[in-house]
Design a protein around this motif. Structure first.
Motif, PDB file in Angstrom:
ATOM      1  N   LEU A  74       1.669   9.118   9.200  1.00  0.00           N
ATOM      2  CA  LEU A  74       2.477   8.396   8.210  1.00  0.00           C
ATOM      3  C   LEU A  74       3.708   7.740   8.833  1.00  0.00           C
ATOM      4  O   LEU A  74       4.072   6.620   8.462  1.00  0.00           O
ATOM      5  CB  LEU A  74       2.891   9.356   7.091  1.00  0.00           C
ATOM      6  N   GLU A  77       2.919   4.458  10.433  1.00  0.00           N
ATOM      7  CA  GLU A  77       2.821   3.324   9.503  1.00  0.00           C
ATOM      8  C   GLU A  77       4.180   2.644   9.333  1.00  0.00           C
ATOM      9  O   GLU A  77       4.263   1.423   9.193  1.00  0.00           O
ATOM     10  CB  GLU A  77       2.323   3.802   8.136  1.00  0.00           C
ATOM     11  N   LYS A  78       5.240   3.459   9.353  1.00  0.00           N
ATOM     12  CA  LYS A  78       6.590   2.887   9.195  1.00  0.00           C
ATOM     13  C   LYS A  78       7.090   2.277  10.502  1.00  0.00           C
ATOM     14  O   LYS A  78       7.627   1.176  10.518  1.00  0.00           O
ATOM     15  CB  LYS A  78       7.563   3.988   8.755  1.00  0.00           C
ATOM     16  N   SER A  82       2.998  -1.273   9.786  1.00  0.00           N
ATOM     17  CA  SER A  82       1.719  -1.427   9.075  1.00  0.00           C
ATOM     18  C   SER A  82       1.911  -1.321   7.566  1.00  0.00           C
ATOM     19  O   SER A  82       1.287  -2.054   6.795  1.00  0.00           O
ATOM     20  CB  SER A  82       0.728  -0.368   9.534  1.00  0.00           C
ATOM     21  N   TRP A  83       2.790  -0.382   7.149  1.00  0.00           N
ATOM     22  CA  TRP A  83       2.992  -0.189   5.716  1.00  0.00           C
ATOM     23  C   TRP A  83       3.678  -1.413   5.094  1.00  0.00           C
ATOM     24  O   TRP A  83       3.337  -1.831   3.985  1.00  0.00           O
ATOM     25  CB  TRP A  83       3.814   1.066   5.448  1.00  0.00           C
ATOM     26  N   SER A  87       1.827  -3.181   2.060  1.00  0.00           N
ATOM     27  CA  SER A  87       2.466  -3.202   0.744  1.00  0.00           C
ATOM     28  C   SER A  87       2.553  -4.601   0.159  1.00  0.00           C
ATOM     29  O   SER A  87       2.850  -4.761  -1.021  1.00  0.00           O
ATOM     30  CB  SER A  87       3.872  -2.584   0.836  1.00  0.00           C
ATOM     31  N   THR A  93      -0.425   2.361  -4.451  1.00  0.00           N
ATOM     32  CA  THR A  93       0.137   3.462  -3.654  1.00  0.00           C
ATOM     33  C   THR A  93      -0.772   4.692  -3.704  1.00  0.00           C
ATOM     34  O   THR A  93      -0.945   5.385  -2.698  1.00  0.00           O
ATOM     35  CB  THR A  93       1.542   3.826  -4.193  1.00  0.00           C
ATOM     36  N   PHE A  96      -3.602   4.252  -1.329  1.00  0.00           N
ATOM     37  CA  PHE A  96      -3.126   4.408   0.051  1.00  0.00           C
ATOM     38  C   PHE A  96      -2.943   5.891   0.409  1.00  0.00           C
ATOM     39  O   PHE A  96      -3.450   6.356   1.431  1.00  0.00           O
ATOM     40  CB  PHE A  96      -1.795   3.655   0.212  1.00  0.00           C
ATOM     41  N   LYS A 100      -5.365   8.036   2.918  1.00  0.00           N
ATOM     42  CA  LYS A 100      -4.815   8.665   4.125  1.00  0.00           C
ATOM     43  C   LYS A 100      -5.197  10.150   4.176  1.00  0.00           C
ATOM     44  O   LYS A 100      -5.593  10.654   5.230  1.00  0.00           O
ATOM     45  CB  LYS A 100      -3.282   8.537   4.132  1.00  0.00           C
ATOM     46  N   SER A 158       6.219  11.425   4.885  1.00  0.00           N
ATOM     47  CA  SER A 158       6.807  10.520   3.893  1.00  0.00           C
ATOM     48  C   SER A 158       8.330  10.534   3.951  1.00  0.00           C
ATOM     49  O   SER A 158       8.973   9.511   3.714  1.00  0.00           O
ATOM     50  CB  SER A 158       6.349  10.926   2.482  1.00  0.00           C
ATOM     51  N   TRP A 266       6.485   7.572  -1.897  1.00  0.00           N
ATOM     52  CA  TRP A 266       6.072   6.236  -1.430  1.00  0.00           C
ATOM     53  C   TRP A 266       6.281   5.188  -2.518  1.00  0.00           C
ATOM     54  O   TRP A 266       6.666   4.056  -2.237  1.00  0.00           O
ATOM     55  CB  TRP A 266       4.603   6.258  -0.989  1.00  0.00           C
ATOM     56  N   ARG A 270       8.627   1.978  -2.312  1.00  0.00           N
ATOM     57  CA  ARG A 270       8.040   0.650  -2.501  1.00  0.00           C
ATOM     58  C   ARG A 270       8.831  -0.139  -3.552  1.00  0.00           C
ATOM     59  O   ARG A 270       9.068  -1.342  -3.387  1.00  0.00           O
ATOM     60  CB  ARG A 270       6.592   0.823  -2.963  1.00  0.00           C
TER      61      ARG A 270
END
Length: 273
Positions: A74, A77-78, A82-83, A87, A93, A96, A100, A158, A266, A270
């Motif tokens: 996770l 992704e940040k 990628s996130w 998004s 969400t 996603f 995962k 997260s 998440w 978002r």
């Protein structure tokens, strides 16, 4: 559903390209063969000192491995952006997060299954295998640990901004729930009135997935008497015919609540951009 499966497939591909996954695969395979060697020296059947030691060894390795792989997935992704890209697509969400979890579960259970499969193959060749009940309970114990700690790892991932932060929190959680749990229990329960000990012990056991799964397997292996009088009711309900289904229900509720928290984190991030 389609989006969730796409995310899961992507996670499986990334997971099997990750060198960490193969490092843990090699480590767990060696570890499985060591368990087989221990069994060959003192054939395991039901619960014994040897079985308890083997459960403790699994308990040390699998949660840490799962916390690292899950949280790093996770935070990657940040860190890699990628996130931020995903998004911008019409990807929910929930799809996603669920994708995962499913993808990572497949990768981790494959690692565990490979280790146990290698153990079973070698045991058949050398004739030093576990009895079938012990073998499958060990497998169930390992899969249970993976699925429950994966939910925790996704909470860690997260909340963490990068891999270093995720690794620090993961090690702290692993130490708290696996290594230091007995000491913490003694310190807390020893200072409470006697009548409070049992309900608080039950509540704390539900909070710690490692202890929850360990107690279930120990009782199923026939070692309920070593747990002490405080766990008498646990021994009764686990031994019932419905005990396994109740235990599975508790585990599913644990995972659903954890994933609900991950979804909230998440979704909140978002909505704030």
């Amino acid at each position: 559903m389609s989006d969730m499966l796409q995310v899961a497939k992507r996670e499986i591909k990334i997971g099997f390209r990750n060198p960490w996954a193969y490092s843990f695969l090699a480590l767990f395979s060696v570890f499985s063969l060591c368990l087989l060697l221990i069994n060959a020296q003192n054939v395991v059947q039901g619960y014994s000192g040897t079985t308890g030691s083997m459960l403790s060894l699994i308990l040390y390795l699998l949660p840490l491995m799962t916390l690292f792989l899950g949280s790093f997935s996770l935070t990657a992704e940040k860190e890699e952006g990628s996130w931020q890209l995903l998004s911008t697509y019409p990807l929910g969400t929930l799809s996603f997060v669920a994708g995962k979890y499913i993808g990572l579960s497949v990768v981790l259970i494959t690692i565990v299954a490979f280790g146990y499969g290698l153990m079973g193959l070698v045991s058949q060749i050398t004739g030093t295998g576990f009895d079938s009940k012990t073998y499958f309970l060990f497998l169930a114990f390992s899969v249970g640990l993976v699925l429950l700690f994966l939910a925790i790892s996704m909470i860690v991932g997260s909340l963490s901004r990068n891999r270093w932060q995720a690794m620090t929190i993961s090690v702290a959680i692993w130490f708290f729930l696996v290594v230091g749990w007995s000491t913490i229990l003694i310190a807390i329960l020893g200072s409470l009135p006697y009548l409070w000990i049992k309900p608080i012990l039950v509540a704390l056991t539900f909070v710690n997935p490692a202890e929850l799964v360990r107690l279930f397997v120990v009782i199923k292996l026939g070692g309920g008497s070593v747990l002490g009088p405080e766990y008498y009711e646990w021994v009764i309900w686990v031994r019932q015919s419905s005990g396994t289904f109740l235990f599975l229900g508790v585990c599913i509720a644990w995972i659903v609540l954890s994933m609900g928290l991950v979804y909230w984190i998440w979704e909140r991030g978002r909505s704030r951009g």
